[in-house]
Design a protein around this motif. Sequence first.
Motif, short mmCIF file in Angstrom:
data_model
loop_
_atom_site.label_atom_id
_atom_site.label_comp_id
_atom_site.label_asym_id
_atom_site.label_seq_id
_atom_site.Cartn_x
_atom_site.Cartn_y
_atom_site.Cartn_z
N GLY A 1 0.85 -1.21 0.00
CA GLY A 1 0.00 0.00 0.00
C GLY A 1 0.87 1.24 0.00
O GLY A 1 0.66 2.17 0.78
N ALA A 2 1.87 1.26 -0.92
CA ALA A 2 2.90 2.30 -0.87
C ALA A 2 2.80 3.30 -2.03
O ALA A 2 3.73 4.06 -2.27
CB ALA A 2 4.29 1.65 -0.89
N SER A 3 1.67 3.32 -2.76
CA SER A 3 1.64 4.18 -3.95
C SER A 3 1.34 5.64 -3.62
O SER A 3 1.58 6.51 -4.44
CB SER A 3 0.60 3.65 -4.95
N GLY B 1 0.05 8.53 0.00
CA GLY B 1 -0.39 8.71 1.38
C GLY B 1 0.58 8.15 2.41
O GLY B 1 1.80 8.27 2.29
N ALA C 1 1.58 -2.18 -4.43
CA ALA C 1 0.18 -1.72 -4.50
C ALA C 1 -0.31 -2.09 -5.90
O ALA C 1 0.39 -2.81 -6.64
CB ALA C 1 0.06 -0.23 -4.26
N ASP D 1 -2.41 -6.70 -5.54
CA ASP D 1 -3.80 -6.36 -5.24
C ASP D 1 -4.24 -7.22 -4.06
O ASP D 1 -4.40 -8.44 -4.21
CB ASP D 1 -4.68 -6.63 -6.47
N VAL D 2 -4.41 -6.60 -2.91
CA VAL D 2 -4.74 -7.40 -1.72
C VAL D 2 -6.17 -7.93 -1.75
O VAL D 2 -6.58 -8.69 -0.88
CB VAL D 2 -4.47 -6.65 -0.39
N ALA E 1 -2.15 -1.11 3.14
CA ALA E 1 -3.26 -1.02 2.17
C ALA E 1 -4.60 -0.95 2.88
O ALA E 1 -4.87 -1.71 3.81
CB ALA E 1 -3.22 -2.24 1.24
N GLY E 2 -5.43 -0.03 2.44
CA GLY E 2 -6.74 0.08 3.07
C GLY E 2 -7.64 1.02 2.31
O GLY E 2 -7.18 1.86 1.54
N ILE F 1 -1.04 -1.11 9.94
CA ILE F 1 -1.59 0.24 10.09
C ILE F 1 -3.06 0.07 10.42
O ILE F 1 -3.87 -0.30 9.56
CB ILE F 1 -1.37 1.09 8.82
N SER G 1 -6.01 2.10 13.01
CA SER G 1 -6.70 3.38 12.95
C SER G 1 -7.16 3.72 14.35
O SER G 1 -7.12 2.86 15.25
CB SER G 1 -7.91 3.23 12.03
N LYS H 1 -10.44 -2.63 11.28
CA LYS H 1 -9.28 -2.07 11.98
C LYS H 1 -9.16 -2.63 13.41
O LYS H 1 -8.06 -2.79 13.92
CB LYS H 1 -9.35 -0.54 11.99
N THR I 1 -5.10 12.72 3.64
CA THR I 1 -4.65 11.98 2.45
C THR I 1 -5.83 11.90 1.48
O THR I 1 -6.91 12.40 1.79
CB THR I 1 -4.24 10.53 2.82
N ASP I 2 -5.63 11.18 0.37
CA ASP I 2 -6.72 11.01 -0.61
C ASP I 2 -7.95 10.35 0.02
O ASP I 2 -9.06 10.50 -0.48
CB ASP I 2 -6.26 10.13 -1.78
N LEU I 3 -7.71 9.61 1.10
CA LEU I 3 -8.80 8.87 1.75
C LEU I 3 -9.85 9.80 2.36
O LEU I 3 -11.00 9.41 2.53
CB LEU I 3 -8.18 8.01 2.86
N ASN I 4 -9.45 11.02 2.72
CA ASN I 4 -10.36 11.89 3.48
C ASN I 4 -10.25 13.38 3.14
O ASN I 4 -10.82 14.22 3.84
CB ASN I 4 -10.10 11.72 4.98
P1 NAP Z 1 -4.63 6.44 0.57
O1 NAP Z 1 -3.84 7.67 0.28
O2 NAP Z 1 -5.94 6.26 -0.10
O3 NAP Z 1 -3.69 5.18 0.32
C1 NAP Z 1 -4.21 3.87 0.31
C2 NAP Z 1 -3.11 2.94 -0.13
O4 NAP Z 1 -3.63 1.60 -0.09
C3 NAP Z 1 -2.67 3.22 -1.56
O5 NAP Z 1 -1.29 3.04 -1.69
C4 NAP Z 1 -3.43 2.16 -2.35
O6 NAP Z 1 -2.70 1.81 -3.53
C5 NAP Z 1 -3.42 1.00 -1.36
N1 NAP Z 1 -4.48 0.05 -1.66
C6 NAP Z 1 -5.82 0.26 -1.64
N2 NAP Z 1 -6.47 -0.84 -2.06
C7 NAP Z 1 -5.50 -1.76 -2.38
C8 NAP Z 1 -5.54 -3.08 -2.90
N3 NAP Z 1 -6.69 -3.70 -3.20
N4 NAP Z 1 -4.35 -3.72 -3.08
C9 NAP Z 1 -3.19 -3.12 -2.80
N5 NAP Z 1 -3.09 -1.87 -2.31
C10 NAP Z 1 -4.24 -1.20 -2.11
O7 NAP Z 1 -4.96 6.36 2.14
P2 NAP Z 1 -4.09 6.60 3.45
O8 NAP Z 1 -4.83 7.60 4.25
O9 NAP Z 1 -2.64 6.78 3.17
O10 NAP Z 1 -4.34 5.20 4.15
C11 NAP Z 1 -3.34 4.23 4.33
C12 NAP Z 1 -3.76 3.35 5.50
O11 NAP Z 1 -3.84 4.15 6.68
C13 NAP Z 1 -5.13 2.70 5.32
O12 NAP Z 1 -5.11 1.38 5.83
C14 NAP Z 1 -6.02 3.57 6.20
O13 NAP Z 1 -7.14 2.87 6.67
C15 NAP Z 1 -5.07 3.93 7.31
N6 NAP Z 1 -5.48 5.11 8.07
C16 NAP Z 1 -5.56 6.33 7.48
C17 NAP Z 1 -5.94 7.43 8.26
C18 NAP Z 1 -6.06 8.81 7.70
O14 NAP Z 1 -6.55 9.71 8.42
N7 NAP Z 1 -5.64 9.06 6.47
C19 NAP Z 1 -6.22 7.26 9.61
C20 NAP Z 1 -6.13 6.00 10.16
C21 NAP Z 1 -5.74 4.94 9.39
P3 NAP Z 1 -3.37 1.48 -4.97
O15 NAP Z 1 -4.65 2.25 -5.07
O16 NAP Z 1 -2.31 1.90 -5.93
O17 NAP Z 1 -3.58 0.00 -4.97
#
Ligand code: NAP
Length: 257
Positions: free
Chosen positions: A16-18, A20, A40, A66-67, A90-91, A140, A142, A159, A190-193
Amino acid sequence: MDNIFSLQGKTALVAGASRGIGLAIAEAMAAAGARTILAARSIDKLNTHAARFREQGWQAGALALDVASSESIRAAAESLDPVDILVNVAGANLRKPFEQYTRQEYDSLLQTNLHGLMELTQRVGSRMIAAGRGGKIIFIGSLMSILGLPYLSVYAITKGALAQLAKVLAAEWGKYGIQVNCIAPGFIITDLNRAMWQDPKMNEWIRGVQANPVPGKPEDIAPLAVFLAGAGSRYITGQVIAVDGGYSTTGVWPFQP
Ligand code: NAP
């Protein structure tokens, strides 16, 4: 003990390194000396990041993963020599009232956030054990690993499960010299939120509830991941550690003495 922040001579797989948080962790691990494999689905992005890391003089490579696919997990795990460090990042996320989740949304979140990471950890962990060099596994999680916030029920199921898995694996694999921990990031933009944090009400709200009154950045999570991957964390295992500006432990109120 040598430099406790050095990962020299180690190989790290960051799933999940692409972008965020995962990208920030991969960058920090490569900078700390680890041969870092960025995995990823977005292989073009991973290749670009890995090339940028190599230009810095760091060791890095890209791996398609792809997880959500058992076949992809098997192929990725078998393509690698045993790794010393596995970071499960990855999430995906979905925020909606519990009664409105469809079975398909539930299955998809469970597959990406939990089942796939379980399979990957089984495969990579088995090879870590067989290599006999010990290792570090970091999940990782949450704040939803430890708290309840509304509209995150299915995400919280996944989580919470990762945090529990970290504790059980710490117990099972301690005898192999493998430490297993879970980082619980707080509100990290990040892109997630990103869209959610564009609402000024969210920023006003965080000033009122958190000791450090702003959302965090992916770079705020990476240093703990490097520490947990290195020699300094030898006696830290089975922990869920929040990196959240104090959200889970502090409050803010208007009282003035
Ligand atoms: P993000 O920017 O959306 O990054 C998500 C990463 O997961 C991307 O590298 C994506 O890569 C990878 N991923 C998603 N689906 C995948 C799949 N099917 N197979 C392989 N890789 C996959 O989000 P982020 O905020 O950095 O989140 C990273 C982790 O931190 C997640 O587990 C999230 O739940 C956790 N987290 C985030 C926050 C926050 O506030 N941002 C808080 C708590 C926990 P590809 O799309 O290229 O596959």
